[in-house]
Design an enzyme around this catalytic site. Structure first.
Site, PDB file in Angstrom:
ATOM      1  N   TYR A 192       0.862  -1.093   0.009  1.00  0.00           N
ATOM      2  CA  TYR A 192       0.036   0.085   0.154  1.00  0.00           C
ATOM      3  C   TYR A 192       0.901   1.198   0.008  1.00  0.00           C
ATOM      4  CZ  TYR A 192      -3.033   3.685   1.474  1.00  0.00           C
ATOM      5  OH  TYR A 192      -3.813   4.913   1.543  1.00  0.00           O
ATOM      6  N   LYS A 196       1.429   4.248  -2.999  1.00  0.00           N
ATOM      7  CA  LYS A 196       1.092   5.629  -2.828  1.00  0.00           C
ATOM      8  C   LYS A 196       2.125   6.485  -2.993  1.00  0.00           C
ATOM      9  CE  LYS A 196      -3.003   5.418  -1.937  1.00  0.00           C
ATOM     10  NZ  LYS A 196      -4.156   5.966  -3.046  1.00  0.00           N
ATOM     11  N   VAL A 227      -8.485   8.525   7.378  1.00  0.00           N
ATOM     12  CA  VAL A 227      -9.978   9.229   7.124  1.00  0.00           C
ATOM     13  C   VAL A 227     -10.942   8.092   7.489  1.00  0.00           C
ATOM     14  CG1 VAL A 227     -11.563  10.193   5.486  1.00  0.00           C
ATOM     15  CG2 VAL A 227      -8.774  10.604   5.561  1.00  0.00           C
TER      16      VAL A 227
END
Length: 298
Positions: A192, A196, A227
């Protein structure tokens, strides 16, 4: 902004707030997509945020195009049919024109199909993505590969295809949603974090190319921390830090985006984390990152 007629939102959460802002700036249609969705979490089609977006557009007589990227390991595809059926039921209640596109954008040809069927846009927001957590040698290779296809290749294809059109018109905006993870190594979330990092360097490079061409096309990156979205369920983690609301992040992002900001980093803690990642040695940042990821694992 007042001349913009279509806005593309490839967004998993906060799509209602983004749509409101898009309509405020004169868009007559939004292209609203969810992130990769774990069907096991049952958090997809009956998402209140998506329904609010469609109902709000209906009141204004606006159009909503809905696209999905379905992440469905170990899932009965009958569930997909049921979710599509729910969307069709919502569509029947609306008087405004609604286009439902159920599509796996980890498939390269599907990304090209989105472009071919929706070429005329002014804003592209790439926001589909998911993560995973665990020691690299222990996590699923299939999930890693799909993550790379969703978080990198889909962004790459859509950005390239739409950027060509925007350069021809010498207008348009692209927002690539990255993460604070894009500025640092990420042990225990290796794939991940690496995806990014790609999005950050990819966007930075395009920005310089556009600058040298004196192009009016804008590219920006959104780099949030935690988030409150469906991300945790798909990645099977719990954030150590309290996540910002998707509504706040969406409003902040769009506000900075339309002001021409390149690095969009919501939240003062995340701003400090970015500064720290720049100043500290990578080996030290990796140790801090490892300890943070370790606390996330359920």
């Amino acid at each position: 902004c007042k001349n913009m007629k279509k806005v593309e939102l490839l967004a998993p959460a906060g799509s209602f707030e983004k749509a409101k802002i898009a309509f405020l700036y004169g868009a007559d249609a939004v292209y609203c997509g969810t992130a990769s969705l774990s069907l096991r979490s049952r958090a997809a089609i009956d998402d209140d945020d998506l329904i609010k977006t469609i109902e709000y557009a209906h009141k204004l007589g606006k159009k909503v195009y809905v696209a999905m990227n379905i992440y469905a390991f170990d899932t009965d595809y009958e569930e997909i049919k049921q979710m599509c059926k729910k969307l069709e039921e919502v569509k029947k209640k609306l008087k405004t024109e609604t286009k439902i596109v159920v599509m796996d954008i980890s498939n390269e040809e599907n990304c090209k199909k989105i472009y071919e069927e929706n070429k005329d846009i002014d804003i592209l927001i790439n926001n589909a993505g998911f993560g995973d957590c665990g020691h690299f040698e222990e996590t699923s290779l299939d999930k890693d590969i799909q993550m790379i296809h969703t978080n990198i290749i889909a962004y790459h294809i859509l950005t390239k295809l739409y950027l060509k059109e925007m350069i021809k018109k010498d207008s348009g905006k692209i927002l690539n949603v990255a993460s604070i993870a894009g500025f640092m190594p990420g042990p225990l979330m290796t794939t991940y974090y690496s995806t990014k990092n790609y999005v950050v360097r990819f966007s930075e490079s395009i920005r310089e190319e556009l600058r040298r061409k004196k192009s009016k096309v804008q590219i920006s990156i959104l780099c949030p921390g935690p988030v409150d979205t469906n991300f945790n369920k798909v990645a099977d983690v719990e954030f150590a830090l309290k996540g910002l609301s998707s509504e706040y992040v969406a409003k902040y992002a769009i506000n900075k985006f339309f002001k021409g900001k390149f690095y969009i980093v919501p939240g003062w803690k995340i701003k400090l984390a970015r500064i720290g990642a720049k100043l500290a040695p990578a080996s030290f940042v990796a140790k801090i990152s490892y300890n943070m990821q370790k606390r996330k694992i359920r």
